[in-house]
Design an enzyme around this catalytic site. Structure first.
Site, mmCIF file in Angstrom:
data_model
loop_
_atom_site.group_PDB
_atom_site.id
_atom_site.type_symbol
_atom_site.label_atom_id
_atom_site.label_comp_id
_atom_site.label_asym_id
_atom_site.label_seq_id
_atom_site.Cartn_x
_atom_site.Cartn_y
_atom_site.Cartn_z
ATOM 1 C CD GLU A 199 -0.116 11.314 -14.308
ATOM 2 O OE1 GLU A 199 0.174 10.299 -13.645
ATOM 3 O OE2 GLU A 199 -0.020 11.386 -15.541
ATOM 4 C CE LYS A 232 5.614 8.713 -6.152
ATOM 5 N NZ LYS A 232 5.506 7.645 -5.175
ATOM 6 C CG ASP A 235 1.433 5.486 -0.461
ATOM 7 O OD1 ASP A 235 2.290 4.913 -1.159
ATOM 8 O OD2 ASP A 235 1.584 5.747 0.743
ATOM 9 C CE1 TYR A 242 2.304 4.231 -13.492
ATOM 10 C CE2 TYR A 242 0.999 4.258 -11.482
ATOM 11 C CZ TYR A 242 2.078 3.789 -12.202
ATOM 12 O OH TYR A 242 2.913 2.877 -11.637
ATOM 13 C CE LYS A 287 7.660 10.449 -1.325
ATOM 14 N NZ LYS A 287 7.530 9.074 -1.520
ATOM 15 C CB CYS A 315 2.681 -17.105 25.854
ATOM 16 S SG CYS A 315 1.334 -15.965 26.178
ATOM 17 C CB CYS A 366 -0.387 -18.558 29.496
ATOM 18 S SG CYS A 366 0.100 -19.108 27.856
ATOM 19 C CB CYS A 421 0.391 -17.810 22.772
ATOM 20 S SG CYS A 421 -0.066 -18.828 24.175
ATOM 21 C CB CYS A 450 -3.071 -18.302 26.486
ATOM 22 S SG CYS A 450 -2.401 -16.654 26.796
HETATM 23 S S1 IVH Z 1 4.493 7.069 -13.322
HETATM 24 C C1 IVH Z 1 9.052 5.723 -13.862
HETATM 25 N N1 IVH Z 1 2.424 8.090 -12.179
HETATM 26 O O1 IVH Z 1 4.953 5.766 -7.700
HETATM 27 C C2 IVH Z 1 7.879 5.385 -13.061
HETATM 28 N N2 IVH Z 1 3.709 6.558 -10.914
HETATM 29 O O2 IVH Z 1 7.613 6.083 -6.628
HETATM 30 C C3 IVH Z 1 6.630 5.685 -13.823
HETATM 31 N N3 IVH Z 1 2.809 6.095 -8.678
HETATM 32 O O3 IVH Z 1 6.211 2.761 -8.993
HETATM 33 C C4 IVH Z 1 5.484 5.706 -12.907
HETATM 34 N N4 IVH Z 1 1.062 7.413 -8.848
HETATM 35 O O4 IVH Z 1 3.775 2.835 -8.242
HETATM 36 C C5 IVH Z 1 3.460 7.256 -12.028
HETATM 37 N N5 IVH Z 1 0.513 9.065 -11.352
HETATM 38 C C6 IVH Z 1 1.543 8.238 -11.188
HETATM 39 C C7 IVH Z 1 1.744 7.509 -10.001
HETATM 40 C C8 IVH Z 1 2.849 6.674 -9.896
HETATM 41 C C9 IVH Z 1 1.699 6.563 -8.072
HETATM 42 C C10 IVH Z 1 3.765 5.150 -8.069
HETATM 43 C C11 IVH Z 1 4.156 4.003 -8.943
HETATM 44 C C12 IVH Z 1 5.647 4.038 -9.006
HETATM 45 C C13 IVH Z 1 5.983 4.804 -7.764
HETATM 46 C C14 IVH Z 1 7.320 5.444 -7.826
#
Ligand code: IVH
Length: 684
Positions: free
Chosen positions: A114, A116, A118, A223, A309, A403, A406, A421, A426
């Site tokens: 999946e 990840k 952010d 997820y 990552k 500041c 000014c 400020c 100013c």
């Molecule tokens: S599974 C044990 N699936 O990544 C944690 N997490 O670095 C189970 N995250 O806190 C989470 N995409 O906020 C899971 N497809 C995904 C995800 C995901 C983003 C985030 C999530 C987690 C963090 C951990």
């Protein structure tokens, strides 16, 4: 004859119907009705609910608008801890993970991969098919109860066709484009900028006023899900969640061998930039839930999953100095001055440090070697200092006592990280306020850009935007300025004079009231068609306007009671700036016969062909000025808004359209050209 249905029944019908259309729009990307028809349904529901509040349903889409602000969030313990994920950075480490898993299970597992995303992890609890409670991850064991905030998120289902207890977990995130737009709006409103989309999502969820959250276009991906008697595989759990209405990422895939997993992860890295949201890697999960259980967890993270990552776009350079920029509302933003360095195709010599807390958190010092990164935003940021190579000569940055522009006193509002400020006079603030007043969505004064404003303020020809309209009395001084001359002075004065007739909404926006962007300014101008009404309206009436939350209401209320501001407003009124929204129609369609003895208003009020439509203009038109089109659309019952959103009815694109056209295309919003627009207004 149609049987008369009861209000209760109709409320239920509308609730289900709107929720269905929400899903079509936000989940399937496949709307079945126009925004206009959608708005009509919502309006009908709002009216019925107002009349019969006892019938308002718990999953009513109108609950997404947000409500009363909270003093603080309740702390809630999670049913199961929300753990973190171990990170890997190379295919070799993924192979090691696979080996560990096979060793413990004594067989090769299937994996789900999946993106990840952010964002911010949340837990959503459903009871009897209704969204009951939402909690932030917090420290993993307990988090904040943020149900009201989460309810505002359109892609988060308020009800599901599943009546047993259910917990869904997932990620709240901001799309990159929405994030950039949010930050540009914040900049214009003089508010602190968010560092990246993740930060924007976190900041939004922490707001104590859910009606403000409702204005942030947050999104959700589920997820994982927990419920009894469900499927025995993670992939099928996700399919089930999707089936009952949760948004599930469409790039999630099931694999039978680790080689394919690695290939998918590596290939996906190239797709990363094309996605509308930020991802920082891929999550690899063992598919069988029984196997997951067998594998168990360490204290920190489960053994059945791992994150791969992606390397970030980073560089190192030297931090030469930290300067402070003073914004329109007095916010001091620390900016890192860097030794120029190449980063993702451009030379970077400045990076934001956001605020003093961020400098402290990172412990960056002047002279440090620093890592910088270009994230979702175009502004690079300082990630960290390389402390190991310090030579002792580095200097700790200290916020000055006053500041830097000014010498005014600095202050910090409770609960805000921004240092401001205090001196409204100013010169830095004055300049920024005038620039804002003259900017495009405000009074749109041509020729009054950054350099000109700086010059006029420095030469003491302007002390605030209230002085703009009396600048004509200082023509001789204006002409004598460097590089000005008679012609450009007159052009500038003409442009200033012309701006007097701008619509009230632009004028309200131009005033620079904290938290009031062009959208809120339009709402205010619609509700109160004269400035004097807005100036005198009480706090309660302001707060009761949909889409104007309590923070905004308070800000408007305070603004018009500030002595300095009253003084400036009087100057503007005295100069003849339009403060009443009277019809300003200028460009009548050419073939109209004026001998028809109809005044301009009645010609158009008969035909509300743009009734309730929200129209966005981009580019230049051949036969109309912006003011003319705006006037026309208003007379035909529509509203010209400044930014493209899912609520936009259509975009009128002229020549050399801007980014709004792109945004309309990505949102699938109807686009018309000048010719089509003309035939529309004549067809009325
Ligand atoms: S599974 C044990 N699936 O990544 C944690 N997490 O670095 C189970 N995250 O806190 C989470 N995409 O906020 C899971 N497809 C995904 C995800 C995901 C983003 C985030 C999530 C987690 C963090 C951990």
């Amino acid at each position: 004859m149609k049987p008369k249905i009861s209000s209760n029944k109709r409320i239920k019908e509308l609730t289900d119907l709107i929720n269905k259309h929400n899903r079509k729009y936000y989940l399937d990307d496949n709307p079945e009705i126009s925004d206009y028809e959608y708005d009509l349904l919502v309006r009908e529901l709002l009216e019925l609910e107002k009349k019969y509040p006892q019938y308002k349903r718990p999953d009513s889409p109108t609950r997404r608008i947000g409500g009363e602000p909270l003093k603080e969030f309740k702390t809630i313990k999670h049913q199961f801890p929300m753990l973190s994920i171990d990170n890997t950075y190379s295919p070799e480490e993924i192979l090691d993970f696979d080996k560990r898993v096979i060793k413990l299970l004594a067989e090769k597992p299937e994996y789900v991969v999946e993106p990840k995303v952010d964002g911010i992890a949340v837990s959503l609890i459903y009871q009897d098919g209704l969204f009951f409670r939402g909690v932030s991850r917090g420290d993993g064991w307990q988090g904040d109860e943020i149900t009201a905030n989460l309810r505002t998120i359109k892609s988060l289902p308020l009800s599901v066709p599943f009546s047993f207890p259910l917990e869904a977990r997932g990620e709240i995130y901001f799309k990159k484009e929405d994030f950039r737009f949010l930050n540009s709006e914040r900049k214009r409103r003089g508010e602190v900028l968010f560092a990246n989309p993740r930060n924007a999502a976190a900041g939004s969820l922490k707001l104590l006023d859910s009606s403000l959250v409702a204005q942030r276009p947050l999104n959700f991906f589920a997820y994982t899900g927990y419920f009894k008697n469900g499927p025995k595989e993670h992939y099928r759990v996700l399919q089930f969640l999707k089936k009952i209405g949760f948004p599930v990422n469409s790039h999630i895939k099931l694999f039978s061998g680790i080689e394919e997993v690695i290939e998918y992860c590596q290939n996906f890295q190239k797709e990363r930039n094309k996605l509308p949201y930020d991802i920082d890697g891929m999550v690899i999960k063992v598919n069988s839930l029984l196997d997951q259980e067998k594998l168990g967890r360490t204290t920190k993270s489960p053994r059945w999953l791992i994150a791969y990552k992606f390397p970030a776009v980073q560089a190192t350079t030297r931090l030469k100095d930290i300067i402070l920029q003073v914004g329109r509302t007095g916010i001091l933003t620390p900016v890192a001055l860097l030794e120029p360095v190449e980063l993702a195709g451009s030379t970077v010599s400045r990076a934001t440090l956001h605020n003093k807390d961020e400098i402290q958190r990172l412990d960056v010092r002047i002279g440090d070697k620093v890592f910088i990164e270009k994230g979702g935003d175009i502004i690079p940021k300082v990630l960290k200092a390389v402390k190991e190579v310090r030579n002792g000569k580095e200097r700790i940055f200290k916020m000055p006592g006053e500041c830097p522009v000014c010498g005014g006193k600095l202050y910090q509002d409770a609960g805000e990280v921004a240092v401001r400020c205090e001196n409204v006079r100013c010169p830095a603030q004055v300049k920024e306020r005038i620039k804002h007043f003259a900017s495009r969505d405000a009074m749109d004064i041509e020729g009054l850009g950054e350099a000109m404003v700086n010059l006029l303020v420095e030469k003491k020809l302007l002390a605030d935007y209230g002085d703009l309209y009396s600048l004509k009395l200082k023509l001789a001084e204006l002409i004598s300025l460097e590089r000005m001359g008679e012609k450009s002075s007159r052009n500038l004065l003409d442009a200033i004079e012309k701006s007097k007739g701008k619509p009230l909404s632009n004028f309200i926006f131009a005033l620079g009231i904290r938290h009031i962007g062009i959208h809120s300014a339009e709402i205010l101008a619609e509700k109160f068609p004269s400035l004097s009404e807005i100036r005198t309206v009480d706090l309660e009436s302001l707060s009761s306007i949909p889409e104007i939350g309590p923070v905004m209401a308070q800000s408007i209320f305070n603004f018009f009671r500030d002595k300095e501001i009253i003084f400036v407003l009087e100057k503007l009124r005295g100069a003849g700036v339009k403060t009443v929204e009277r019809p300003t129609f200028v460009g009548a369609p050419k073939q109209r016969n004026h001998s028809e003895a109809l005044d301009e208003e009645s010609i158009f009020s008969e035909k509300n062909i743009f009734s309730e439509k929200r129209i966005v203009l981009t580019g230049t038109l051949k036969d109309f000025t912006r003011n003319q089109v705006t006037g026309l659309i208003k007379h035909l019952g529509g509203r010209v808004t400044s930014s493209v959103s899912p609520k936009t009815s259509f975009v009128l694109a002229g020549e050399e359209p801007g980014s709004k056209l792109e945004k309309a295309k990505t949102l699938g919003i109807k686009i018309i050209n000048e010719k089509e627009f003309k035939s529309l207004i004549h067809a009325g």
